[in-house]
Enzyme design. Structure first.
Site, short mmCIF file in Angstrom:
data_model
loop_
_atom_site.label_atom_id
_atom_site.label_comp_id
_atom_site.label_asym_id
_atom_site.label_seq_id
_atom_site.Cartn_x
_atom_site.Cartn_y
_atom_site.Cartn_z
N ASN A 156 -2.02 -1.31 9.12
CA ASN A 156 -3.36 -1.68 8.54
C ASN A 156 -3.76 -3.09 9.79
O ASN A 156 -3.41 -4.25 10.34
CB ASN A 156 -3.36 -3.12 7.56
N CYS B 260 -9.31 -8.30 5.37
CA CYS B 260 -9.46 -7.05 5.52
C CYS B 260 -10.78 -6.83 4.65
O CYS B 260 -11.09 -5.67 5.34
CB CYS B 260 -8.18 -6.91 4.92
N HIS C 36 -10.88 1.17 4.29
CA HIS C 36 -9.71 -0.08 4.74
C HIS C 36 -8.63 0.64 4.74
O HIS C 36 -8.50 1.11 3.41
CB HIS C 36 -10.39 -1.22 3.69
#
Length: 323
Positions: free
Chosen positions: A280, A114, A250
């Site tokens: 996500n 990520c 993020h």
């Protein structure tokens, strides 16, 4: 004068299939309310059968090139941040290079889960400052739906697919915080925390594997480390949260985003939030949010933007740039 890596264009691509939370109610014990209350996610996009990471990365790249007014052969460097490559090798970046018809320069992937886009952006900045490249495409692209265990309700409802891209170009600045472009970066990792977020497949197992996560532990590390890395990058410039126009974090969980903003003393009105629509998307989440934030009219030329992310490894970092 000082060389700066300046953002010239941004673009993104989201797969056509939209999956609302309610769809998971048919197959696992969960609910729209349960997912929203714990993550802020309302829907996400999944790639179609046969659609690959390199394909969606290429579509985002084409959108960013169009936004910048550049052709493929104007680019010297492509870096793709991804944990879901089409193949073990070659890199997704070289596949994008071929799809774009780019016949010069160089291309490679970065894998920091990520945090991948932050790591890729920092690397592209360094290569531009060193003179190795004049113009770079920095892409985050993921097909995380291919890594899900659809019986694990704690993870399968959280992730989505998508791609975002930024075009950077070398330009001149005065060497002050008023310059456009990347102003500071901060990168970190700590391999001791492997067990709280990983995929249980690879060459050691001969399988693709599934994502495994200890959610509470990841949450604890995320809120602490994201604020720390953002402050570390701002400290290099003698700046604070008060100087920030936009945090583009993020997009993993709305509670992590809120907790980080609070620690940075930045109101949520100055945070670009897309997690409700995308879920996500790992390395794609920041460039997706940058592209959407510009399209919404939130991010404008001259704005000071802080991006920060954390992912498996653990790996985490931040970039401060002036749009």
């Amino acid at each position: 004068m000082t060389t700066r890596a300046i953002v010239r264009g941004v673009g993104h691509y989201l797969p056509e299939r939209i999956v609302p939370n309610a769809e998971f109610e048919k197959t696992i014990e969960t609910s729209d309310e349960w997912i929203r209350s714990r993550s802020g996610i309302e829907r996400r996009h999944f790639v179609a059968e046969g659609q690959t990471t390199s394909q969606i990365a290429s579509l985002a790249a084409k959108a960013a090139l169009a936004d910048a007014g550049f052709a493929a052969d104007d680019i010297d460097l492509i870096i793709v941040a991804t944990s879901t490559p089409d193949l073990t090798f070659p890199s997704v970046a070289t596949m994008v290079q071929a799809e774009l018809g780019m016949t010069k320069g160089f291309a490679f992937d970065v894998q920091a889960v990520c945090a991948g886009f932050v790591f890729a952006l920092a690397n592209a900045n360094a290569l531009i400052l060193s003179g190795q490249a004049k113009r770079a495409l920095v892409i985050g692209a993921e097909t995380f739906s291919r890594l899900m265990d659809w019986n694990d309700r704690s993870t399968c409802v959280l992730f989505g697919d998508g791609a975002g891209a930024l075009v950077l170009e070398a330009g001149e600045g005065a060497g002050t915080n008023a310059d456009r472009g990347v102003l500071a970066t901060d990168l970190n990792s700590d391999g001791r925390h492997k067990s709280i977020l990983y995929v249980d497949g690879g060459t050691s197992t001969g399988t693709t594997g599934h994502l495994r996560m200890e959610g509470k532990e990841v949450f604890r590390h995320a809120v602490e480390k994201l604020a720390e890395t953002a402050h570390a990058a701002l400290d290099k410039l003698g700046m604070t949260g008060d100087d920030v126009d936009w945090i583009v974090p993020h997009q993993a969980n709305i509670r992590i985003i809120q907790g980080t903003a609070k620690r940075m003393n930045v109101p949520m009105e100055r945070v670009v939030v897309t997690v409700q629509d995308h879920g996500n998307t790992s390395a794609a989440s920041i460039p997706l949010a940058l592209s959407v934030g510009k399209a919404r009219g939130q991010i404008k030329e001259g704005d000071l933007v802080v991006t920060e992310a954390i992912g498996g490894g653990l790996a985490w970092g931040s970039v401060v740039l002036r749009w």
